[in-house]
Design a protein around this motif. Structure first.
Motif, PDB file in Angstrom:
ATOM      1  N   ASN A 188     -13.893   3.590   1.716  1.00 48.35           N
ATOM      2  CA  ASN A 188     -12.520   3.930   2.085  1.00 48.35           C
ATOM      3  C   ASN A 188     -11.684   4.349   0.880  1.00 48.35           C
ATOM      4  O   ASN A 188     -10.472   4.555   1.010  1.00 48.35           O
ATOM      5  CB  ASN A 188     -11.847   2.748   2.785  1.00 48.35           C
ATOM      6  N   PHE A 189     -12.336   4.444  -0.297  1.00 48.89           N
ATOM      7  CA  PHE A 189     -11.644   4.848  -1.523  1.00 48.89           C
ATOM      8  C   PHE A 189     -12.424   5.984  -2.176  1.00 48.89           C
ATOM      9  O   PHE A 189     -13.660   5.990  -2.160  1.00 48.89           O
ATOM     10  CB  PHE A 189     -11.530   3.671  -2.503  1.00 48.89           C
ATOM     11  N   ASP A 190     -11.689   6.934  -2.775  1.00 50.95           N
ATOM     12  CA  ASP A 190     -12.373   8.022  -3.466  1.00 50.95           C
ATOM     13  C   ASP A 190     -12.805   7.582  -4.859  1.00 50.95           C
ATOM     14  O   ASP A 190     -12.591   6.425  -5.262  1.00 50.95           O
ATOM     15  CB  ASP A 190     -11.491   9.271  -3.522  1.00 50.95           C
ATOM     16  N   GLU A 191     -13.395   8.499  -5.621  1.00 51.96           N
ATOM     17  CA  GLU A 191     -13.939   8.155  -6.937  1.00 51.96           C
ATOM     18  C   GLU A 191     -12.854   7.791  -7.948  1.00 51.96           C
ATOM     19  O   GLU A 191     -13.139   7.190  -8.980  1.00 51.96           O
ATOM     20  CB  GLU A 191     -14.757   9.334  -7.472  1.00 51.96           C
ATOM     21  N   HIS A 192     -11.605   8.145  -7.649  1.00 50.23           N
ATOM     22  CA  HIS A 192     -10.488   7.812  -8.546  1.00 50.23           C
ATOM     23  C   HIS A 192      -9.773   6.538  -8.127  1.00 50.23           C
ATOM     24  O   HIS A 192      -8.761   6.164  -8.728  1.00 50.23           O
ATOM     25  CB  HIS A 192      -9.485   8.966  -8.584  1.00 50.23           C
ATOM     26  N   GLY A 193     -10.258   5.879  -7.086  1.00 53.66           N
ATOM     27  CA  GLY A 193      -9.665   4.624  -6.647  1.00 53.66           C
ATOM     28  C   GLY A 193      -8.552   4.775  -5.638  1.00 53.66           C
ATOM     29  O   GLY A 193      -7.890   3.780  -5.300  1.00 53.66           O
TER      30      GLY A 193
END
Length: 637
Positions: A114-119
């Motif tokens: 539910n989070f992308d690679e950037h948080g």
């Protein structure tokens, strides 16, 4: 279903709950303590990875066919604590730091994060947690969800107005209402739930849920009835397409299911009436046998001062960690219905991890868990040396068998097992230095004794002890091997006394992965090793058949921590440890081989005493005597 775990009658993933229930939380989130999602049982993580690996193939196939709505992966849990742990492990969570700040721990399954690679949280969730507490809070939804899903929410408002005629209710939609609508529209294009790929639930999907994209189901709960199995699996029985093919038939559709034990041939079980068993009192025979009393220290822990300059490690056979399906769970599971296509669920996709990534992760875990005290900053200056030793351990001591992969050391439980073995090797290398291991005794009850044994048993497998060899009147047997051991011990000329460690209170603390455990050895034997009856060797004996990874941790705890710590204390005599394993490889002439193995074990202890005496005599200018040969059986003398 079949898997590649040898020796099991039932595939582990068929009734997953029975294999992991002891390690799962018993209460819901409102009553349970804070738990770490990364400490889920290894078998559960392997089941998730195996089913996820096949889900990814299904996801790619559907995307390649131009199907916009993704397949749905369901996890059905037993309570709200378990569901939150599984959800956080899959989708990601924020871990609270001691200073009050938080750090994102992203989800372990990439397509379900539910989070992308950037948080940053995705505005449209990919994984949904559905249980009573989550529906009340509604905090699964991102703050930008209303803006990103404005069109779908407006359609939902119109439906409410048409259905109820209450425009005010349609205008005042709460986050809880939206969350319920997301759940109800999973798999429906251009609706609020069309982005959902995974649903983690607690008893919320047994009825009244008509998603038709469910392709994978994992049960993480007990299934007491076949009806419940049918209800949960029924979530995956709705067809995605009702279009007929060229043969005027429906195309075949499959769903893969783990952890839900169907039994199509179950019959009622009638329990026959049994007569009551004989009850026997097992106790110390006082005062008649008080001369045979055995006393032992009750160790609560160990104090080890590890070096901070040049680090070295003494790796031995007990440093080896074998990743096998028996340890991590089945690495290949064949899933097939009564008719139709078979699917192999495996872990091949985990083999893509770079070795440098694993090395960094393992070294970091070692530094943070083994080389700092609570509240202390990590000793970052040791990272380079620990990385060097960790690489040595990975090259020499890690063995992957049965289609397992090094990447599974990313599981926290297995990473902690590796860290424990590396730390033990460093401790062994420092054994002769000025940093000895110290045994910390129980401050309230530091000494145990055979004099306190007193309990009753109905077990019929027991050995009546020789009044000249054992303080306790009976030995309660766990196997036929132990009975033969008692016979040999009572007839051996160097054995002065022995006792079975049953209700004796003799426990050895050790760590298995990140879990603190207590090890209960099988026997304590008093052996005359040449120092006289006033200074007998206290030999702790473990009778072991299959020697798994847990047995290595126990032996390491005895050899590296318990025995050196107690011997250094000096108040409880001399102690040693021996594993009695050879007899399990013998098929013929069993009694003779047991006695030979016992003799060899005693000889090893005597050789240790001989070396010690030789060093003392050499310092005094004398020579060491030869150790006499152990007598053979009477029939061979």
């Amino acid at each position: 279903m079949a898997d590649n775990v040898p020796g099991d009658e039932m595939p582990k993933f068929r009734n997953l709950w029975e294999n992991i229930r002891g390690a799962m939380p018993k209460k819901g989130r409102g009553k349970g303590a804070s738990l770490d999602p990364l400490e889920l049982p290894t078998l559960l993580k392997t089941a998730l990875e195996a089913l996820y690996g096949h889900y990814k193939k299904t996801y790619d196939a559907m995307a390649g066919a131009g199907i916009e709505v993704p397949p749905c992966f369901i996890v059905v849990c037993n309570n709200t604590s378990t569901s939150k742990l599984v959800y956080d492990y899959i989708a990601g969570f924020h871990r609270e730091n001691p200073d009050g700040s938080t750090t994102l721990q992203n989800g372990s399954l990439e397509l379900f994060r539910n989070f992308d690679e950037h948080g940053n949280r995705y505005p449209r969730p990919r994984t949904l947690l559905i249980d009573s507490e989550q529906l009340e809070s509604g905090d699964t939804l991102d703050k930008d969800f209303r803006k990103m899903a404005a069109e779908e929410i407006e359609r939902f408002r119109r439906e409410i107005t048409e259905r109820t005629g209450d425009r005010q209710k349609a205008e005042n939609i709460s986050d809880q209402d939206l969350l319920r609508e997301v759940m109800n529209t999973v798999g429906k294009p251009e609706r609020l739930g069309d982005s959902i790929r995974c649903v983690v639930s607690v008893s919320m999907l047994t009825e009244g849920w008509d998603a038709n994209t469910v392709s994978h189901v994992l049960g993480v709960r007990a299934f007491g009835t076949q009806l419940l199995c049918e209800q949960v699996v029924g979530r995956a029985l709705r067809r995605q397409s009702y279009d007929l093919n060229d043969d005027d038939l429906f195309d075949v559709e499959y769903a893969d299911v783990l952890g839900i034990p169907f039994n199509f041939t179950a019959k009622p079980v009638v329990v026959p009436t049994k007569p009551p068993r004989e009850t026997v009192q097992v106790k110390a025979m006082r005062p008649d046998r008080d001369a045979l009393e055995i006393r032992f220290p009750r160790v609560a822990g160990y104090r080890v001062e590890l070096p901070e300059e040049r680090l070295t490690a003494d790796f031995n056979e007990d440093s080896v960690l074998e990743l096998t399906p028996a340890l991590v769970g089945p690495s290949i599971t064949r899933n097939q219905g009564i008719i139709g296509e078979a699917v192999d669920l495996n872990l091949v996709h985990t083999g893509d991890m770079r070795p440098s990534t694993l090395l960094f992760h393992l070294t970091q875990r070692l530094l943070y868990t083994k080389w700092r005290d609570p509240g202390e900053e990590p000793k970052l200056h040791l990272f380079g040396q620990l990385k060097r030793l960790t690489k040595q351990w990975l090259d020499r001591c890690l063995v992957c068998k049965g289609n397992t992969y090094q990447a599974q050391l990313m599981y926290q439980e297995l990473a902690d097992m590796a860290c424990e073995r590396i730390t033990a090797a460093i401790t062994r290398a420092e054994m002769d230095s000025s940093r000895p291991v110290k045994a910390v005794l129980d401050p309230y009850n530091p000494v145990g004794s055979t004099a306190h044994v007193n309990f009753t048993t109905t077990k019929t497998s027991r050995w009546k002890t020789d009044p000249n060899r054992c303080h306790v009147n009976w030995v309660v047997l766990d196997s036929d091997w132990e009975a033969e051991f008692c016979r040999v011990a009572e007839s051996h000329p160097r054995v002065r006394a022995y006792v079975k460690n049953h209700s004796l209170g003799f426990e050895v603390p050790y760590r298995y992965a990140s879990e603190a455990r207590t090890y209960i050895p099988d026997f304590i034997v008093l052996v005359d090793d040449g120092h006289g009856d006033e200074d007998l060797l206290r030999l702790v004996v473990e009778i072991k058949g299959y020697r798994g990874e847990d047995a290595k941790e126990k032996k390491t705890a005895m050899d590296t921590y318990w025995v050196p710590g107690v011997n250094r204390h000096g108040s409880y005599g001399r102690w040693a440890f021996a594993e009695f394993t050879e007899v399990y490889e013998i098929q013929a002439d069993f009694e003779a081989r047991v006695e030979d193995a016992f003799n060899d074990m005693i000889k090893r202890c005597l050789r240790g005493a001989e070396v010690e005496a030789a060093q003392w005599l050499a310092a005094a200018g004398g020579s060491a005597p030869d150790v006499e040969d152990i007598p053979r059986r009477r029939s061979e003398q």
